[in-house]
Design a protein around this motif. Structure first.
Motif, mmCIF file in Angstrom:
data_model
loop_
_atom_site.group_PDB
_atom_site.id
_atom_site.type_symbol
_atom_site.label_atom_id
_atom_site.label_comp_id
_atom_site.label_asym_id
_atom_site.label_seq_id
_atom_site.Cartn_x
_atom_site.Cartn_y
_atom_site.Cartn_z
ATOM 1 N N UNK A 81 -22.333 -43.482 33.703
ATOM 2 C CA UNK A 81 -21.441 -43.430 34.858
ATOM 3 C C UNK A 81 -21.933 -42.388 35.862
ATOM 4 N N UNK A 82 -21.253 -42.336 37.003
ATOM 5 C CA UNK A 82 -21.686 -41.489 38.119
ATOM 6 C C UNK A 82 -21.205 -40.050 38.006
ATOM 7 N N UNK B 154 -26.319 -36.183 35.520
ATOM 8 C CA UNK B 154 -26.515 -34.761 35.814
ATOM 9 C C UNK B 154 -27.900 -34.603 36.443
ATOM 10 N N UNK B 155 -27.929 -34.602 37.768
ATOM 11 C CA UNK B 155 -29.204 -34.572 38.490
ATOM 12 C C UNK B 155 -30.023 -33.324 38.149
ATOM 13 N N UNK C 5 -40.063 -42.533 31.436
ATOM 14 C CA UNK C 5 -38.939 -43.173 30.755
ATOM 15 C C UNK C 5 -38.403 -44.356 31.539
ATOM 16 N N UNK C 6 -37.990 -45.385 30.815
ATOM 17 C CA UNK C 6 -37.218 -46.471 31.401
ATOM 18 C C UNK C 6 -35.783 -45.988 31.536
ATOM 19 N N UNK C 7 -35.216 -46.086 32.723
ATOM 20 C CA UNK C 7 -33.844 -45.649 32.950
ATOM 21 C C UNK C 7 -32.947 -46.872 33.061
ATOM 22 N N UNK C 8 -32.033 -47.011 32.111
ATOM 23 C CA UNK C 8 -31.110 -48.139 32.094
ATOM 24 C C UNK C 8 -29.757 -47.628 32.558
ATOM 25 N N UNK D 267 -27.568 -46.189 39.853
ATOM 26 C CA UNK D 267 -28.848 -46.441 40.531
ATOM 27 C C UNK D 267 -28.789 -46.012 41.993
ATOM 28 N N UNK D 268 -27.652 -46.209 42.617
ATOM 29 C CA UNK D 268 -27.507 -45.855 44.036
ATOM 30 C C UNK D 268 -27.534 -44.356 44.269
ATOM 31 N N UNK D 269 -27.256 -43.577 43.238
ATOM 32 C CA UNK D 269 -27.219 -42.122 43.387
ATOM 33 C C UNK D 269 -28.468 -41.421 42.861
ATOM 34 N N UNK D 270 -29.337 -42.145 42.193
ATOM 35 C CA UNK D 270 -30.551 -41.527 41.667
ATOM 36 C C UNK D 270 -31.555 -41.262 42.790
ATOM 37 N N UNK D 271 -32.327 -40.180 42.689
ATOM 38 C CA UNK D 271 -33.361 -39.911 43.697
ATOM 39 C C UNK D 271 -34.384 -41.043 43.760
#
Length: 259
Positions: free
Chosen positions: A83-84, A90-91, A102-105, A111-115
């Motif tokens: 979740x967000x 935790x960025x 790493x594969x990020x699932x 996904x919209x908040x990841x760098x």
């Protein structure tokens, strides 16, 4: 003699100025659970974070709490984020970990908040979708608050719980949820990680009743710190085992730094 004294004084000054070595964060001992393809190692980290190691692969779930909490552990092959919220996405912790391969699932909202630097590594799963990768399966399970409401802290469809298929074992990671119909309807779960912290997810009895409905072989209460402190996991264990002695409730210290 004078030069020896000067050298000793200089070395002492350097030692005084050197930064102290940071001790690794305390962690609960790891468990091992047998599968058809070797042991599944369960390493509690903190709150909703756990590291799973299986068949030569390392899986980080909701890495949180600072990179030091992961000191000495292998870099992840897979990162699962539910979740967000900052105790799941935790960025700062992610930026301090070796997640470059790493594969990020993740769900779409994460996904919209990841760098942007992680974009090539991301695989989006929506509720009900499944992915087979690296010899394991990952299914996204709805996680949300009841009753459903648009202003709930966890709305249906935004976040993912996950069921992992690992060497013939099914591992359920609840994320932040209540005892939804989807959770209660789970079948064949060998290992479950179930949250219980008010006002964000479930209370102890609600979590226990949900677990008694889907009957996992082993259950770890995790994510049990709420606004009122730590939930009564001993009461959870008593409620579950009194009703069904076949369920192995494993209490581990997910908050060692607080002790």
């Amino acid at each position: 003699m004078k030069s020896t004294l000067i050298l000793a004084a200089a070395l002492a000054a350097v030692a005084t100025q050197a930064p102290a070595q940071t001790a690794p964060a305390p962690r609960a001992a790891a468990d091992q659970i047998a599968t058809k393809k070797g042991p599944l190692t369960v390493q509690p980290i903190t709150h909703g974070s756990v590291v799973l190691t299986w068949n030569g692969k390392t899986i980080y779930v909701d890495p949180y709490g600072g990179a030091a909490a992961y000191a000495g552990l292998a870099a992840p092959d897979v990162v699962l984020i539910t979740d967000i919220h900052g105790d799941h996405l935790d960025q700062q912790t992610l930026s301090g970990l070796s997640v470059g391969k790493a594969l990020m699932i993740v769900p779409q909202a994460v996904a919209e908040k990841l760098p942007a630097e992680y974009k090539a590594q991301v695989r989006i799963l929506r509720n009900g979708q499944k992915l087979d990768t690296l010899g394991m399966s990952v299914a996204a399970i709805p996680m949300y608050n009841l009753p459903e409401a648009p202003d709930a802290m966890h709305t249906k469809g935004r976040g993912n719980g996950y069921v992992l298929g690992l060497g013939g074992k099914n591992v359920y990671l609840s994320g932040d949820t209540e005892d939804t119909p989807e959770m209660r309807a789970l079948k064949g779960i060998d290992v479950a990680f179930v949250c219980m912290n008010l006002p964000y997810t479930m209370d102890v009895n609600q979590a226990a009743q949900g677990v008694l409905a889907f009957k996992p072989g082993i259950v770890y209460p995790y994510h049990y710190r709420g606004q009122g402190g730590l939930s009564d996991v001993e009461s959870f264990k008593k409620t579950v085992t009194t009703a069904n002695k076949k369920i192995d409730v494993r209490l581990r210290n997910w908050y060692p730094a607080a002790q």
